[in-house]
Design a protein around this motif. Structure first.
Motif, PDB file in Angstrom:
ATOM      1  N   ALA A   1       0.832  -1.209   0.000  1.00 54.21           N
ATOM      2  CA  ALA A   1       0.000   0.000   0.000  1.00 54.21           C
ATOM      3  C   ALA A   1       0.859   1.249   0.000  1.00 54.21           C
ATOM      4  CB  ALA A   1      -0.918   0.006   1.215  1.00 54.21           C
ATOM      5  N   SER A   2       0.311   2.330  -0.514  1.00 55.11           N
ATOM      6  CA  SER A   2       1.001   3.622  -0.475  1.00 55.11           C
ATOM      7  C   SER A   2       1.186   4.058   0.968  1.00 55.11           C
ATOM      8  CB  SER A   2       0.193   4.678  -1.235  1.00 55.11           C
ATOM      9  OG  SER A   2       0.003   4.311  -2.580  1.00 55.11           O
TER      10      SER A   2
ATOM     11  N   THR B   1      -1.510   1.375  -8.356  1.00 62.72           N
ATOM     12  CA  THR B   1      -0.786   2.643  -8.207  1.00 62.72           C
ATOM     13  C   THR B   1       0.355   2.497  -7.212  1.00 62.72           C
ATOM     14  OG1 THR B   1      -2.746   3.933  -8.771  1.00 62.72           O
ATOM     15  CG2 THR B   1      -1.023   5.058  -7.518  1.00 62.72           C
ATOM     16  N   ALA B   2       0.110   1.806  -6.113  1.00 61.52           N
ATOM     17  CA  ALA B   2       1.143   1.633  -5.086  1.00 61.52           C
ATOM     18  C   ALA B   2       2.316   0.810  -5.581  1.00 61.52           C
ATOM     19  CB  ALA B   2       0.528   0.988  -3.849  1.00 61.52           C
ATOM     20  N   ALA B   3       2.074  -0.120  -6.507  1.00 55.56           N
ATOM     21  CA  ALA B   3       3.141  -0.991  -7.009  1.00 55.56           C
ATOM     22  C   ALA B   3       3.608  -0.622  -8.406  1.00 55.56           C
ATOM     23  CB  ALA B   3       2.665  -2.445  -7.003  1.00 55.56           C
ATOM     24  N   GLU B   4       3.091   0.472  -8.951  1.00 54.11           N
ATOM     25  CA  GLU B   4       3.394   0.826 -10.336  1.00 54.11           C
ATOM     26  C   GLU B   4       4.884   1.030 -10.572  1.00 54.11           C
ATOM     27  OE1 GLU B   4       1.801   3.919 -13.768  1.00 54.11           O
ATOM     28  OE2 GLU B   4       1.584   4.462 -11.656  1.00 54.11           O
TER      29      GLU B   4
ATOM     30  N   GLY C   1       1.440  10.114   2.933  1.00 54.99           N
ATOM     31  CA  GLY C   1       1.234  10.832   1.678  1.00 54.99           C
ATOM     32  C   GLY C   1       2.498  11.384   1.044  1.00 54.99           C
ATOM     33  N   SER C   2       3.668  10.912   1.487  1.00 58.02           N
ATOM     34  CA  SER C   2       4.923  11.424   0.945  1.00 58.02           C
ATOM     35  C   SER C   2       5.148  11.000  -0.499  1.00 58.02           C
ATOM     36  CB  SER C   2       6.092  10.961   1.815  1.00 58.02           C
ATOM     37  OG  SER C   2       6.152   9.541   1.871  1.00 58.02           O
ATOM     38  N   ARG C   3       4.519   9.903  -0.909  1.00 55.45           N
ATOM     39  CA  ARG C   3       4.614   9.420  -2.293  1.00 55.45           C
ATOM     40  C   ARG C   3       3.482   8.419  -2.492  1.00 55.45           C
ATOM     41  NH1 ARG C   3       8.464   6.524   0.651  1.00 55.45           N
ATOM     42  NH2 ARG C   3       8.118   4.257   0.537  1.00 55.45           N
ATOM     43  N   VAL C   4       3.189   8.080  -3.753  1.00 60.25           N
ATOM     44  CA  VAL C   4       2.151   7.081  -4.005  1.00 60.25           C
ATOM     45  C   VAL C   4       2.736   5.676  -4.035  1.00 60.25           C
ATOM     46  CG1 VAL C   4       0.653   8.689  -5.222  1.00 60.25           C
ATOM     47  CG2 VAL C   4       2.341   7.354  -6.510  1.00 60.25           C
ATOM     48  N   SER C   5       4.016   5.529  -4.372  1.00 60.32           N
ATOM     49  CA  SER C   5       4.641   4.215  -4.439  1.00 60.32           C
ATOM     50  C   SER C   5       4.815   3.622  -3.049  1.00 60.32           C
ATOM     51  CB  SER C   5       5.999   4.310  -5.133  1.00 60.32           C
ATOM     52  OG  SER C   5       6.659   3.055  -5.101  1.00 60.32           O
ATOM     53  N   ALA C   6       4.525   2.343  -2.929  1.00 60.78           N
ATOM     54  CA  ALA C   6       4.742   1.656  -1.660  1.00 60.78           C
ATOM     55  C   ALA C   6       6.225   1.522  -1.344  1.00 60.78           C
ATOM     56  CB  ALA C   6       4.098   0.272  -1.701  1.00 60.78           C
ATOM     57  N   PHE C   7       7.069   1.635  -2.357  1.00 62.18           N
ATOM     58  CA  PHE C   7       8.510   1.437  -2.207  1.00 62.18           C
ATOM     59  C   PHE C   7       9.251   2.654  -2.733  1.00 62.18           C
ATOM     60  CE2 PHE C   7       6.295  -2.504  -3.130  1.00 62.18           C
ATOM     61  CZ  PHE C   7       6.638  -3.296  -2.042  1.00 62.18           C
TER      62      PHE C   7
END
Length: 322
Positions: A103-104, A143-146, A108-114
């Motif tokens: 999950a993101s 979106t989180a894993a994009e 809210g610092s970024r949308v990527s989980a990583f």
């Protein structure tokens, strides 16, 4: 010829019913017991690490308990990983890293989980011979894993993949043998391990890099809605009798070619799935409707070869299958 099989009409996922959204509880089916007649490993099986450090609800003592139980029944070691994936020694001794529905960040610092450092650490680890199973469901998980998927050359649909059926839609997709790729994961090791039919339970679509094998091929008439609200709107309009071509042209887009991919990456191996529930066993309960039967989905349902598919893909990732 359609590449995707007939639609599973054993009820649409309750996620499509807005009226139930506030009154359902999704949990792992802790009573499900996998049956593996001949385990792949009788002792000291390879280690599978399931990432639990990036906001996923697919934990090995919760929603992914069924996955963990199946892999342990096959002789694998299974443990949770809770730290950063670029930490020194974070992946030492790991045969297969499993990431399911990260999950993101909540801040809210970024949308990527990583972050970029973790993504590069995973890419290096796989390129040097590691194996990654990346299972990424419907929105918002794509979106989180994009960014992670893109590092391995995978494009994610990031929405809700579906098909129309008469005056309704289904996100439960059935892949018969003609929609399954020519790959050792589908063939297995012989002795009845071949996969003939796979069922998925609401996910997104995918496009793989050059050289990847499509394990689960979407049909030419599969679509993707950008979010659940749009999928519900499509359903309502089809139920009202509107033309499917008009509704999908306005509110959806054609699905990407796959819901499952396999490919080499350097000296390593990668499997990416656009749906995570097929690898485990879950239940949806209705707390305010005590007389209503729970809804089962995943490995605790019948009519498919999802358990063998899960075993075969792990056998390929752990190099039991060349």
């Amino acid at each position: 010829m359609m590449r995707l099989g007939s639609v599973l009409m054993l009820g649409l996922l309750v996620a499509l019913n807005a009226s139930l959204a506030a009154a359902q509880e999704q949990v792992g089916d802790l009573d499900w017991r996998p049956q593996v007649a001949v385990p792949a490993y009788t002792a000291d099986g390879p280690l599978i690490r399931v990432d639990q450090g990036h906001g996923s609800l697919q934990t090995i003592d919760g929603r992914y308990a069924g996955f963990a139980a199946l892999m342990r029944a096959d002789g694998y070691g299974v443990e949770a990983g809770r730290g950063r994936l670029d930490a020194p020694g974070a992946l030492d001794g790991v045969a297969v890293l499993v990431i399911a529905n990260a999950a993101s960040p909540e801040n809210g610092s970024r949308v990527s989980a990583f972050d970029e450092a973790e993504i590069e650490a995973m890419a290096r680890w796989v390129a040097l011979g590691g194996s990654l199973l990346l299972a990424v469901d419907h929105a918002p998980h794509g979106t989180a894993a994009e960014a992670l998927g893109a590092r391995f050359g995978v494009t994610m649909g990031k929405g809700y993949a579906f098909q129309s059926v008469r005056n309704d839609v289904t996100a439960n997709l059935v892949f018969p043998r003609q929609a399954l790729g020519d790959h050792p994961i589908i063939a297995g090791r012989g002795g009845g391990e071949g996969v003939q039919i796979v069922n998925t339970f609401t996910g997104q679509s995918l496009k793989g890099p050059d050289g990847s094998t499509v394990l689960l091929a979407m049909s030419d008439n599969a679509f993707e809605a950008p979010d659940l609200a749009t999928l519900q709107a499509i359903r309502q309009r089809l139920r009202a009798g509107e033309d499917v071509d008009v509704v999908t042209a306005e509110l959806a887009r054609p699905a990407l070619p796959a819901q499952g991919l396999a490919f080499p990456f350097g000296a390593g191996r990668v499997v990416v799935l656009g749906e995570a529930g097929m690898l485990t066993a879950q239940i949806v309960r209705f707390p305010d409707q005590p007389d209503r039967e729970p809804y089962h989905f995943g490995l605790n349902t019948g009519g498919h070869d999802d358990q063998q598919f899960a075993l075969n893909l792990m056998h390929w990732l752990s190099r039991l299958i060349p």
